[in-house]
Design a protein around this motif. Structure first.
Motif, PDB file in Angstrom:
ATOM      1  N   ILE A 101     -68.094 -85.000-109.128  1.00 24.79           N
ATOM      2  CA  ILE A 101     -68.806 -85.540-107.957  1.00 24.79           C
ATOM      3  C   ILE A 101     -69.871 -84.576-107.424  1.00 24.79           C
ATOM      4  N   LEU A 132     -74.217 -86.494-107.146  1.00 26.00           N
ATOM      5  CA  LEU A 132     -74.445 -87.412-106.030  1.00 26.00           C
ATOM      6  C   LEU A 132     -75.921 -87.511-105.675  1.00 26.00           C
ATOM      7  N   LEU A 139     -77.703 -91.174-105.553  1.00 27.17           N
ATOM      8  CA  LEU A 139     -78.376 -91.756-104.396  1.00 27.17           C
ATOM      9  C   LEU A 139     -79.850 -92.021-104.690  1.00 27.17           C
ATOM     10  N   MET A 152     -66.532 -93.665-103.025  1.00 20.01           N
ATOM     11  CA  MET A 152     -67.917 -93.465-103.457  1.00 20.01           C
ATOM     12  C   MET A 152     -68.225 -94.284-104.708  1.00 20.01           C
ATOM     13  N   ALA A 202     -70.982 -97.341-104.962  1.00 21.94           N
ATOM     14  CA  ALA A 202     -72.088 -97.350-105.922  1.00 21.94           C
ATOM     15  C   ALA A 202     -72.064 -98.593-106.804  1.00 21.94           C
ATOM     16  N   ILE A 219     -71.468 -93.672 -99.049  1.00 21.04           N
ATOM     17  CA  ILE A 219     -71.202 -92.475 -99.858  1.00 21.04           C
ATOM     18  C   ILE A 219     -71.244 -91.219 -98.995  1.00 21.04           C
ATOM     19  N   LEU A 256     -66.718 -90.829-110.811  1.00 21.86           N
ATOM     20  CA  LEU A 256     -66.252 -90.814-109.424  1.00 21.86           C
ATOM     21  C   LEU A 256     -64.849 -91.412-109.310  1.00 21.86           C
TER      22      LEU A 256
END
Length: 435
Positions: free
Chosen positions: A54, A60, A64, A120, A124, A136, A204
Motif C-alpha cells: 500500500i 497510493l 489516486l 481502500m 478503488a 481512500i 490492497l
C-alpha cells in the motif's frame, strides 16, 4: 519434532559467541523465546509485506492519479500517513500502559489496518474520481491511527519476549521476508503481465488479509504480564514524557540522531525528480514497478545484515548508515553535475544505496531504542521519540517548497548535510548492547 526444528532454526539465525543466553528477560520468557521469536518474525512479516503493497509514496499516489482524484488529495497521502502513525503516540502511550499484556493492543491495531487497507481496495474498485480519493484518504487516516497503536506497543512486547542481542535479528529477518515479497510484486508491476490497476487493487485487498492474519498470529505470543505504572491522564503523561528529555542526555542524543536521519526517508522523491527531468529518463525510471523494486531490493539484501549488526552495536549501525546516506546523496549531486544522472545505471545505483542506508536507519534506531530503555520506560521512550519525529516529518514537507523555489539540487544538498551531521552526533551514543 516441530519444536526441535524450531529450536534448531532459531539457533542458526541467532547464533553468536555468547550462545543461548537471555540477558534481560525472565527465565519464564526465556523458555518460550524460540517460539516467540518466530511469532514475531511471522507477524511482523505480514505487516512489512502489507506496508509495501500500500506504500503511500508510490502505490497510493499512482492509484489516486490513475482514478482521477484531485491533486491536493494526493499531496496529503504521505503527511496523513506519517502524522497519523506517529503524533498520537505521546497521548496514547499512557492508556496502553494500563494493559499488562500489550500484545492484544498490537493485534487490534493490525486488524484495523487490515480493514482499512481492504476498504481502500474496495473504494478503488467501486468508485472513481474525488469520491474514491476521499474514501481512500479517510481509510489511510484510520490505518495510520491503528498503526500508531502497533508502533507504541511493539517494542515493549519485543523487549519482554525476546532477549537483547536477538531483537534486531527478529526485525531484520521480518524485513527481509517482507522485502522479498514486495520485490516480486514490483516485478509483476513492471513486466505488465497483469493489468496494473487490477494488480494494485488486488494488492490492497491482499494487504488487508495479511494484516488480519498477523493480528491472529500475534495473539499466540507467550507474553508475561508487565508493569502498568504510568497509565492515566494523557495530559499529565504528555508532560511527564517530555520531562524525560531533561532527565536523559542519551535519549536527547538518540532523538537528535534519528531526527537528522529522516533525510533518508525524505530524499528519494527529490532524487527521482532530479534524475527524471527529461522525457526519456522519466519513461525509463519513473514507472511504479521500478521504484518498488529499488526499495524492496535494498531491503531484501540489507535488512537481515543490518539486524545482526544492530544486535552487536546499534550505535555503529547508525554511524554507518549516516555515512552511507551522505555518500549516496553527494554522489547524486556529483553525477548530476557531470550530466550522468540520466544514464541508465546512475539513478538506480544511488537510489539503491540510499535505500540500503534507510533500512539500516530503521533497524538501528529501533534496536537502539529497545535496548537503551528498560521495561518500565520503554513505552514512554518510544512514544516520545515517535511523536517528535512525526512532527519533524510534517515540517519536512517544507522541502517541497524549497525544491519549487531553488530546485532539487539544493534540497538534496541540505539532506546530505543532515546525514553528515548525524555521524558525529551518533558517535556520542552509548554502546547499549554492552550495558
Amino acid at each position: 519434532m516441530a519444536e526441535n526444528t524450531q529450536e534448531l532454526v532459531f539457533e542458526m539465525l541467532t547464533s553468536g559467541d555468547e550462545g543461548r543466553v537471555c540477558k534481560d528477560i525472565p527465565d519464564s520468557a526465556c523458555k518460550e523465546e524460540a517460539g516467540n521469536f518466530f511469532t514475531h518474525v511471522t507477524s511482523l512479516s505480514t505487516s512489512k509485506i502489507s506496508d509495501g503493497l500500500i506504500d503511500p509514496k508510490l502505490v497510493l499516489s499512482w492509484l489516486l492519479t490513475t482514478i482521477g482524484a484531485p491533486t491536493w488529495l494526493i499531496g496529503l497521502l504521505v503527511p496523513v500517513r506519517e502524522a497519523g502513525a506517529l503524533l498520537p503516540q505521546l497521548f496514547t502511550a499512557a492508556a496502553l500502559r494500563e494493559l499488562p499484556q500489550r500484545k492484544w493492543a498490537w493485534a487490534a491495531g493490525s486488524a484495523v489496518q487490515g480493514l482499512a487497507a481492504a476498504s481502500m481496495g474496495l473504494a478503488a474498485f467501486f468508485l472513481d474520481g474525488a469520491a474514491a480519493g476521499y474514501v481512500i484518504l479517510i481509510a489511510l487516516a484510520v490505518l495510520a491511527l491503528a498503526r500508531s497503536v502497533c508502533s507504541v506497543t511493539y517494542k515493549d512486547v519485543l523487549g519482554k519476549t525476546v532477549s537483547k542481542s536477538r531483537r534486531g535479528t527478529a526485525t531484520g529477518t521480518a524485513s527481509t521476508v517482507g522485502a522479498a515479497a514486495v520485490l516480486v510484486y514490483g516485478g509483476l508491476l513492471t513486466v505488465g503481465w497483469i493489468d496494473r490497476m487490477s494488480l494494485v487493487i488486488g494488492g490492497l485487498l491482499l494487504a488487508g488479509g495479511l494484516w488480519m492474519t498477523g493480528a491472529a498470529l500475534f495473539t499466540t505470543l507467550k507474553e508475561e504480564p508487565g508493569s502498568t505504572e504510568g497509565g492515566g491522564n494523557p495530559i499529565k503523561s504528555f508532560r511527564d514524557n517530555f520531562q524525560l528529555l531533561a532527565e536523559d542526555k542519551q535519549l536527547r542524543r538518540f532523538i537528535l540522531t534519528r531526527g537528522l536521519l529522516i533525510s533518508t526517508a525524505l530524499a528519494p522523491p527529490f532524487m527521482v525528480a532530479l534524475g527524471t527531468d527529461t522525457e526519456e529518463a522519466s519513461q525509463m525510471f519513473g514507472g511504479l514497478g521500478l521504484l518498488v523494486i529499488a526499495s524492496a531490493g535494498a531491503g531484501l539484501l540489507s535488512s537481515y545484515v543490518w539486524g545482526r549488526l544492530a544486535d552487536r552495536s546499534s550505535r555503529k549501525v547508525l554511524i554507518l548508515t549516516a555515512a552511507a546516506a551522505t555518500l549516496a546523496l553527494l554522489a547524486t549531486l556529483g553525477l548530476n553535475a557531470a550530466g550522468l544522472l540520466q544514464d541508465i545505471w546512475a539513478l538506480p545505483l544511488v537510489l539503491f544505496v540510499l535505500m540500503i542506508a534507510y533500512q539500516g536507519v530503521r533497524l538501528g534506531r529501533s534496536t537502539h531504542l529497545v535496548d537503551m530503555a528498560s521495561q518500565d520506560n520503554r513505552a514512554a521512550y518510544t512514544a516520545l521519540s515517535n511523536t517528535i519525529i512525526g512532527t519533524l516529518l510534517i515540517f519536512g514537507g517544507g522541502f517541497s517548497v524549497v525544491a519549487h523555489m531553488a530546485g532539487e539540487t539544493v534540497v538534496i544538498g541540505l539532506l546530505a548535510l543532515m546525514s553528515a551531521l548525524a555521524i558525529p552526533v551518533a558517535f556520542g551514543l552509548e554502546e547499549v548492547q554492552d550495558s
